[in-house]
Design a protein around this motif. Structure first.
Motif, PDB file in Angstrom:
ATOM      1  N   GLN A  88       3.650  -1.639  -4.677  1.00 24.06           N
ATOM      2  CA  GLN A  88       3.607  -0.998  -3.353  1.00 24.06           C
ATOM      3  C   GLN A  88       4.871  -0.188  -2.889  1.00 24.06           C
ATOM      4  O   GLN A  88       4.547   0.923  -2.237  1.00 24.06           O
ATOM      5  CB  GLN A  88       3.438  -2.197  -2.114  1.00 24.06           C
ATOM      6  N   GLY A  92       3.876   3.539  -2.107  1.00 21.68           N
ATOM      7  CA  GLY A  92       4.578   4.106  -0.866  1.00 21.68           C
ATOM      8  C   GLY A  92       5.538   5.261  -1.176  1.00 21.68           C
ATOM      9  O   GLY A  92       5.068   6.236  -0.456  1.00 21.68           O
ATOM     10  N   GLY A 104       2.594   6.028   3.498  1.00 23.68           N
ATOM     11  CA  GLY A 104       3.763   5.660   2.783  1.00 23.68           C
ATOM     12  C   GLY A 104       4.774   4.811   3.373  1.00 23.68           C
ATOM     13  O   GLY A 104       5.337   3.705   2.701  1.00 23.68           O
ATOM     14  N   ARG A 106       3.824   2.356   5.619  1.00 20.23           N
ATOM     15  CA  ARG A 106       3.296   1.155   5.573  1.00 20.23           C
ATOM     16  C   ARG A 106       3.273   0.471   4.293  1.00 20.23           C
ATOM     17  O   ARG A 106       3.918  -0.780   4.276  1.00 20.23           O
ATOM     18  CB  ARG A 106       1.892   1.291   5.891  1.00 20.23           C
ATOM     19  N   LEU A 107       3.318   1.081   3.112  1.00 19.53           N
ATOM     20  CA  LEU A 107       3.176   0.527   1.899  1.00 19.53           C
ATOM     21  C   LEU A 107       4.813   0.367   1.366  1.00 19.53           C
ATOM     22  O   LEU A 107       5.106  -0.875   0.898  1.00 19.53           O
ATOM     23  CB  LEU A 107       2.674   1.370   0.690  1.00 19.53           C
ATOM     24  N   LEU A 108       5.669   1.070   1.895  1.00 13.27           N
ATOM     25  CA  LEU A 108       7.038   0.682   1.600  1.00 13.27           C
ATOM     26  C   LEU A 108       7.632  -0.471   2.293  1.00 13.27           C
ATOM     27  O   LEU A 108       8.419  -1.373   1.872  1.00 13.27           O
ATOM     28  CB  LEU A 108       7.807   1.778   2.145  1.00 13.27           C
ATOM     29  N   ALA A 140      11.163   4.452   4.785  1.00 13.37           N
ATOM     30  CA  ALA A 140       9.999   4.439   5.504  1.00 13.37           C
ATOM     31  C   ALA A 140      10.509   4.994   7.012  1.00 13.37           C
ATOM     32  O   ALA A 140       9.467   5.814   7.521  1.00 13.37           O
ATOM     33  CB  ALA A 140       9.831   3.059   5.798  1.00 13.37           C
TER      34      ALA A 140
END
Length: 161
Positions: A88, A92, A104, A106-108, A140
């Motif tokens: 992830q 991200g 990006g 959110r995934l980070l 992020a």
């Protein structure tokens, strides 16, 4: 269906044969792209980290994500959250480099939570989970704050201490 046949692999599963760039974006057919990572490769944890770092350093976080995905799918259940979190983080970074700030970030953050939650803050295989978590959260914040798409080479994290 539009009459166009879908690309299939040897087992009949749908697989796009379109070439891709270093961030995994599809390119037009006939254009030279970046070679894809083979799927389903079982690597040692050390080899997984080394291969993913090589790809991150080359500005190919999408491909690094695929290496981590192989580890999460083939490794022991007790390690899946670590590898999934690392995947992830890589994807991200991919989204942030593509200019997708919301996805990006959110995934980070999700990846940072997984790698610190799974390990209880303890590093495994030399992976700097605290450092990576800090890197991911800071990146992020920056991309959500309106930063331009990031340079994946300049932003490539160090996976180990």
């Amino acid at each position: 269906m539009s009459g166009v046949e879908r690309d299939r692999d040897g087992a009949g599963r749908a697989r796009s044969a379109r070439p891709r760039d270093g961030l995994g974006r599809p390119l037009p057919y006939g254009v030279a792209g970046v070679a894809r990572q083979p799927e389903g490769v079982v690597r040692t944890p050390g080899r997984t980290v080394a291969e993913a770092q090589r790809l991150l350093d080359a500005g190919m976080p999408f491909h690094a994500h695929e290496v981590f995905e192989d580890a999460w799918k083939s490794g022991p259940a007790a390690e899946r959250e670590l590898w999934r979190g690392l995947a992830q983080l890589a994807v991200g970074l991919t989204h942030a480099a593509r200019g997708n700030a919301t996805g990006g970030a959110r995934l980070l953050r999700r990846g940072a939570g997984r790698i610190t939650g799974e390990s209880g803050g303890a590093d495994r295989y030399g992976i700097d989970t605290a450092g990576l978590s800090g890197w991911a959260r800071a990146l992020a914040d920056r991309v959500e704050g309106g930063a331009a798409p990031v340079d994946p080479v300049a932003e490539a994290p160090r996976l180990t201490r």
